[in-house]
Scaffold this active site. Structure first.
Site, PDB file in Angstrom:
ATOM      1  CB  ALA A  67      -0.866  -0.011   1.252  1.00  0.00           C
ATOM      2  N   GLY A 110       0.566  -5.133   0.751  1.00  0.00           N
ATOM      3  CA  GLY A 110      -0.581  -5.126  -0.173  1.00  0.00           C
ATOM      4  C   GLY A 110      -0.228  -5.692  -1.526  1.00  0.00           C
ATOM      5  CD  GLU A 113      -2.612  -7.637   2.422  1.00  0.00           C
ATOM      6  OE1 GLU A 113      -3.381  -7.870   3.381  1.00  0.00           O
ATOM      7  OE2 GLU A 113      -2.123  -6.508   2.210  1.00  0.00           O
ATOM      8  CD  GLU A 133       1.511  -5.977   5.445  1.00  0.00           C
ATOM      9  OE1 GLU A 133       0.817  -6.022   4.415  1.00  0.00           O
ATOM     10  OE2 GLU A 133       2.310  -6.894   5.736  1.00  0.00           O
TER      11      GLU A 133
HETATM   12  N1  T1G Z   1       4.730   3.381  -0.109  1.00  0.00           N
HETATM   13  C1  T1G Z   1       5.234   4.619  -0.385  1.00  0.00           C
HETATM   14  N2  T1G Z   1       6.541   4.861  -0.716  1.00  0.00           N
HETATM   15  C2  T1G Z   1       7.349   3.800  -0.754  1.00  0.00           C
HETATM   16  C3  T1G Z   1       6.901   2.485  -0.452  1.00  0.00           C
HETATM   17  C4  T1G Z   1       5.521   2.298  -0.132  1.00  0.00           C
HETATM   18  N3  T1G Z   1       5.018   1.095   0.143  1.00  0.00           N
HETATM   19  N4  T1G Z   1       7.962   1.654  -0.569  1.00  0.00           N
HETATM   20  C5  T1G Z   1       9.020   2.415  -0.925  1.00  0.00           C
HETATM   21  N5  T1G Z   1       8.659   3.691  -1.035  1.00  0.00           N
HETATM   22  C6  T1G Z   1       9.510   4.825  -1.438  1.00  0.00           C
HETATM   23  C7  T1G Z   1      10.681   5.073  -0.470  1.00  0.00           C
HETATM   24  O1  T1G Z   1      10.306   5.911   0.570  1.00  0.00           O
HETATM   25  C8  T1G Z   1      11.699   5.730  -1.401  1.00  0.00           C
HETATM   26  O2  T1G Z   1      11.336   7.075  -1.547  1.00  0.00           O
HETATM   27  C9  T1G Z   1      11.473   5.018  -2.731  1.00  0.00           C
HETATM   28  O3  T1G Z   1      10.149   4.463  -2.655  1.00  0.00           O
HETATM   29  C10 T1G Z   1      12.436   3.887  -2.985  1.00  0.00           C
HETATM   30  O4  T1G Z   1      12.406   3.036  -1.864  1.00  0.00           O
HETATM   31  C11 T1G Z   1      -2.646  -2.990   2.981  1.00  0.00           C
HETATM   32  C12 T1G Z   1      -0.968  -2.047   5.103  1.00  0.00           C
HETATM   33  C13 T1G Z   1      10.312  -2.222  -1.939  1.00  0.00           C
HETATM   34  C14 T1G Z   1      12.191  -3.343  -0.838  1.00  0.00           C
HETATM   35  O5  T1G Z   1       6.576  -2.236   3.876  1.00  0.00           O
HETATM   36  O6  T1G Z   1      10.684  -2.335   1.725  1.00  0.00           O
HETATM   37  O7  T1G Z   1       0.938  -2.810   2.251  1.00  0.00           O
HETATM   38  O8  T1G Z   1      13.300   8.114  -0.470  1.00  0.00           O
HETATM   39  O9  T1G Z   1      14.797   3.415  -1.138  1.00  0.00           O
HETATM   40  O10 T1G Z   1      16.020   0.035  -1.441  1.00  0.00           O
HETATM   41  O11 T1G Z   1      -1.700  -4.789   4.023  1.00  0.00           O
HETATM   42  O12 T1G Z   1      11.195   0.202  -0.525  1.00  0.00           O
HETATM   43  O13 T1G Z   1      13.183   7.894  -2.921  1.00  0.00           O
HETATM   44  O14 T1G Z   1      11.638   9.481  -1.720  1.00  0.00           O
HETATM   45  O15 T1G Z   1      13.416   1.604  -0.078  1.00  0.00           O
HETATM   46  O16 T1G Z   1      15.064  -0.485  -3.732  1.00  0.00           O
HETATM   47  C15 T1G Z   1       4.042  -2.759   3.053  1.00  0.00           C
HETATM   48  C16 T1G Z   1       8.233  -1.001   1.856  1.00  0.00           C
HETATM   49  C17 T1G Z   1       3.312  -1.461   3.085  1.00  0.00           C
HETATM   50  C18 T1G Z   1       7.560  -2.296   1.718  1.00  0.00           C
HETATM   51  C19 T1G Z   1      12.591  -1.350  -2.322  1.00  0.00           C
HETATM   52  N6  T1G Z   1       5.199  -2.652   2.204  1.00  0.00           N
HETATM   53  N7  T1G Z   1       9.273  -0.786   0.864  1.00  0.00           N
HETATM   54  O17 T1G Z   1      13.771  -1.030  -1.655  1.00  0.00           O
HETATM   55  O18 T1G Z   1      14.146   1.376  -2.464  1.00  0.00           O
HETATM   56  S1  T1G Z   1       1.924  -1.531   4.188  1.00  0.00           S
HETATM   57  C20 T1G Z   1       6.410  -2.393   2.702  1.00  0.00           C
HETATM   58  C21 T1G Z   1      10.445  -1.464   0.921  1.00  0.00           C
HETATM   59  C22 T1G Z   1       0.767  -2.479   3.357  1.00  0.00           C
HETATM   60  C23 T1G Z   1      -1.386  -3.664   3.316  1.00  0.00           C
HETATM   61  C24 T1G Z   1      -0.415  -2.914   4.134  1.00  0.00           C
HETATM   62  C25 T1G Z   1      11.486  -1.066  -0.073  1.00  0.00           C
HETATM   63  C26 T1G Z   1      11.601  -2.018  -1.291  1.00  0.00           C
HETATM   64  P1  T1G Z   1      12.420   8.184  -1.669  1.00  0.00           P
HETATM   65  P2  T1G Z   1      13.767   2.376  -1.283  1.00  0.00           P
HETATM   66  P3  T1G Z   1      14.865  -0.038  -2.371  1.00  0.00           P
END
Ligand code: T1G
Length: 708
Positions: A67, A110, A113, A133
């Site tokens: 998400a 998400g 999911e 999450e």
């Molecule tokens: N939402 C918004 N921005 C995100 C994002 C996300 N999910 N993931 C990454 N970014 C932004 C990050 O801030 C950065 O921005 C840029 O993308 C590159 O990221 C409903 C509730 C995928 C392994 O927890 O683990 O889904 O600094 O530097 O090293 O059940 O990003 O450039 O401005 O980390 O290549 C669950 C989070 C969400 C995964 C890539 N998902 N992301 O790593 O790049 S909650 C996560 C990561 C959810 C549902 C629930 C990593 C990555 P900026 P980066 P990277």
């Protein structure tokens, strides 16, 4: 005229297969418009007669990474409606044509999911899937806790959702989460797979209940114990376990409703706000205002380390673990062999825990060249000095290194608090000198404080910051002052812990109070772990800066003068057995009591709340000073430093974020009370804390204002 909404989801056709591509850089998050776009594309593909199967994929480097985390604050503030992904994702599951999900890069949260709503999943070999999450203080909120146990079984779903760690494609296939591992380009593999299964009957994940039947309560009890142990103080892992229990006990729709309740509870809690602050904070700290993006990091292909003590060997391992060959120099055969034995021991321990293969350990060890001279140092792209914390010793070493190092070599000192400019003055090129302050054990701890001297040039700074990421570390930039960010703040924190035992709290009460607050270890336990002789030497090194007449703790020096250095001598604040397990020390307690009595210190029983406030607010007050002085760029840099270097609980977001949750007005009031009781030399509120506390400000707003 308003710019047209970028097409976040594309629908194209490969003959009889429809391809739905999510294209929302940088990580294809499920931002507003994406779930809607996917559902609409599925409906259009289903309506297209020629279509026999559908492939869902992501553009760029990854599938859907979850998400959109940036949306959560808006949902909590009411600016956005509550998260409601389920109905859109169910359109995928209810498609009358089979949907094959093609996963490359990451399918997280998400994103997974969404994939679970497909009828088949194919993965590229290097791809990963997971429900991280809980690392944001949340639980899966789009059916993950209901569909994942149906595919992977309850035990694995508990591990993935309550543990938060991703798994690779091969394991996903062996668990039955994914149906095929494809080599090469994932879309091509998915198209071929789609043509194979088109026309055959397929199942909806939500109707696969057979794997729910093998769940027994023992699994849940074990998962809760594991979560309470590994993620002490965190609510989300326990909520995730409860949601999966609902999957076993309730029909699908009711299970989803229970999941949504638990998700909303977490989302509106302080812990998720803190952990989302940390998520973005870990990315913000890599951005250095004032340095042009034109300045590129230099390549680091060879390294060299001087000093094979605890820190030097840990740093050498860190380079070797990242694939960088490293020379390790010591002054005597005996010291060098002691260092190499330590390295071999560390690798053997990691292999024994099954976290590394023998072969990989051997490969890493082979990258480390132990030596007694500077041979080959002239080829190093970075030289890290990790010798004894004495200025004369360090300057001697740097004058030698200055003669052997090549042009543009990064000259990094691992000092934990000495003056970088004075160290740099021992060379002819202070612009290449920088602090790279690793934390012990250096091959384990994630934090590196990058300390810029007044002459350090931007290329050296950018190269060091980038190297941190390559070494799997989090680099935080700090200005050059005594103790930089971390150790400068830890001094008043430890000061208060020492005063509190002199004023009547027991060693155990002080340790337990901060441990219950969430710190990885109590302050006196940390003192004993890092060695009372180390902090004694630092106190002596910096005594000349101390203001005369200001109260100082008495007992720490007395313990040292008795040779009680903590864990390494089996006694310090506490006693330690052969396995370094702590126990109360009657001798130390007696020494404290006697010293306090002789110093005329009034002793009393001290409530836990006061113990926590004095230690934590001492941190916050000093942190506010650092911010004002520009030693720390942002409050979040302090938070990330304390989370990754000092065992501050992630679910509190770091000392500065925590202070914001308490309210700076309240923190200021308490600091002013302590100033009344203990005097301005110890508790003068930092001007920034005063200003923000009096004007309803926050450190978060301070950062946003500073970022402009
Ligand atoms: N939402 C918004 N921005 C995100 C994002 C996300 N999910 N993931 C990454 N970014 C932004 C990050 O801030 C950065 O921005 C840029 O993308 C590159 O990221 C409903 C509730 C995928 C392994 O927890 O683990 O889904 O600094 O530097 O090293 O059940 O990003 O450039 O401005 O980390 O290549 C669950 C989070 C969400 C995964 C890539 N998902 N992301 O790593 O790049 S909650 C996560 C990561 C959810 C549902 C629930 C990593 C990555 P900026 P980066 P990277």
């Amino acid at each position: 005229m308003e710019a047209p909404m970028p097409e976040l989801v594309r629908l194209t056709f490969e003959q009889d297969v429809a391809v739905i591509t999510v294209d929302n850089p940088p990580v294809n998050a499920l931002s507003p418009g994406v779930p809607e776009g996917i559902a609409a594309a599925v409906e259009r593909a289903v309506a297209q007669e020629s279509v026999r199967a559908i492939v869902l994929t992501g553009a760029g480097k990854t599938f859907i990474a979850g998400a959109d985390i940036r949306e959560f604050a808006k949902i909590v503030s009411g600016e956005r409606p509550p998260l409601n992904l389920l109905p859109y994702l169910q359109v995928i599951e209810d498609s009358s044509k089979p949907v094959v999900v093609a996963i490359h890069g990451s399918a997280l949260g998400g994103g997974l999911e969404t994939a679970l709503c497909g009828h088949y999943r194919v993965m590229a070999r290097q791809a990963q899937i997971g429900q991280p999450e809980i690392k944001l203080g949340l639980i899966p909120g789009a059916g993950g806790t209901q569909r994942l146990p149906r595919l992977a079984g309850v035990a694995k779903a508990l591990e993935l959702c309550a543990g938060g760690e991703p798994i690779r494609a091969d394991e996903a296939v062996s668990l039955g989460i994914a149906d095929r591992l494809v080599e090469g380009e994932v879309l091509a593999g998915a198209l071929a797979f789609a043509r194979e299964i088109a026309g055959a009957p397929f199942r909806k994940t939500r109707e696969r209940n057979e794997k729910l039947r093998d769940a027994d309560t023992a699994l849940f009890v074990k998962a809760k114990q594991e979560a309470a142990k590994r993620m002490r103080g965190q609510k989300a892992p326990l909520a995730a376990i409860e949601a999966i229990a609902a999957a076993v006990e309730l029909p699908f729709a009711e299970g989803c409703a229970r999941e949504a309740e638990l998700f909303t509870e977490c989302l509106h809690g302080t812990q998720s706000r803190a952990m989302i602050h940390v998520f973005f904070g870990e990315r913000t700290v890599s951005k250095i205002p004032g340095i042009s993006t034109e300045v590129k990091p230099r390549a680091i292909e060879r390294a060299a380390v001087v000093g094979a003590g605890t820190m030097g060997t840990g740093i050498a391992m860190t380079y070797a673990n990242a694939g960088i060959p490293v020379r390790l120099k010591e002054t005597s055969e005996e010291a060098l062999e002691r260092g190499m034995a330590n390295i071999r021991r560390n690798y053997a321990a990691t292999v024994a825990k099954g976290r590394l293969t023998e072969e990989e350990a051997a490969r890493r060890l082979a990258r480390i060249t132990p030596q007694l001279d500077y041979q080959g140092f002239e080829q190093a792209d970075i030289i890290t000095e990790a010798v004894f914390e004495s200025m004369p010793v360090k300057k001697q070493v740097w004058s030698e290194l200055d003669r052997v190092a090549k042009d543009h070599c990064v000259l990094a000192t691992n000092t934990s608090g000495l003056d970088i400019d004075e160290i740099a003055s021992a060379t002819q090129r202070p612009e290449q000198v920088i602090g790279n302050h690793f934390f012990s054990p250096a091959h384990v701890m994630r934090l590196v404080e990058i300390v810029r001297g007044k002459a350090t040039d931007d290329e050296t700074t950018v190269t060091s910051m980038a190297l941190g990421k390559k070494l799997g570390k989090i680099s935080v930039l700090a200005g050059n002052c005594r103790g930089f960010i971390g150790n400068r703040m830890i001094a008043p924190y430890l000061r208060e812990a020492h005063f509190l035992v002199e004023e009547g709290a027991s060693v155990e009460e002080v340790n337990d109070a901060l441990y219950d607050f969430g710190m990885a270890m109590g302050p006196l336990a940390v003192d004993d772990l890092s060695g009372l002789d180390i902090s004694y030497a630092i106190r002596k090194e910096f005594a000349r800066f101390e203001k005369p007449g200001v109260r100082k703790a008495l007992v720490p020096d007395l313990l040292c003068e008795r040779g009680y250095f903590g864990q390494k001598t089996g006694r310090g604040w506490s006693l330690y057995d052969a396995n370094r397990r702590p126990a109360p020390s009657p001798e130390t307690a007696a020494l404290i009591e006697k010293t306090a009595r002789e110093a005329g210190i009034q002793r009393r029983s001290i409530p836990q709340k006061e113990i926590v406030e004095r230690c934590i607010y001492a941190l916050v007050n000093e942190g506010a000073r650092l911010l004002e002085e520009g030693v720390a760029l942002r409050a979040v840099d302090i938070d990330i430093t304390y989370l990754n270097g000092y065992g501050f609980p992630v679910w509190r977001g770091g000392p500065m974020f925590y202070a914001d949750t308490v309210g700076l007005k309240k923190v200021l009031q308490r600091v002013e009370e302590l100033k009344e009781q203990h005097g301005p030399d110890l508790w003068e509120p930092a001007p920034l804390l005063k200003r923000l506390g009096e004007n309803g400000g926050t450190f978060g707003q301070f950062d946003r204002d500073r970022a402009g």
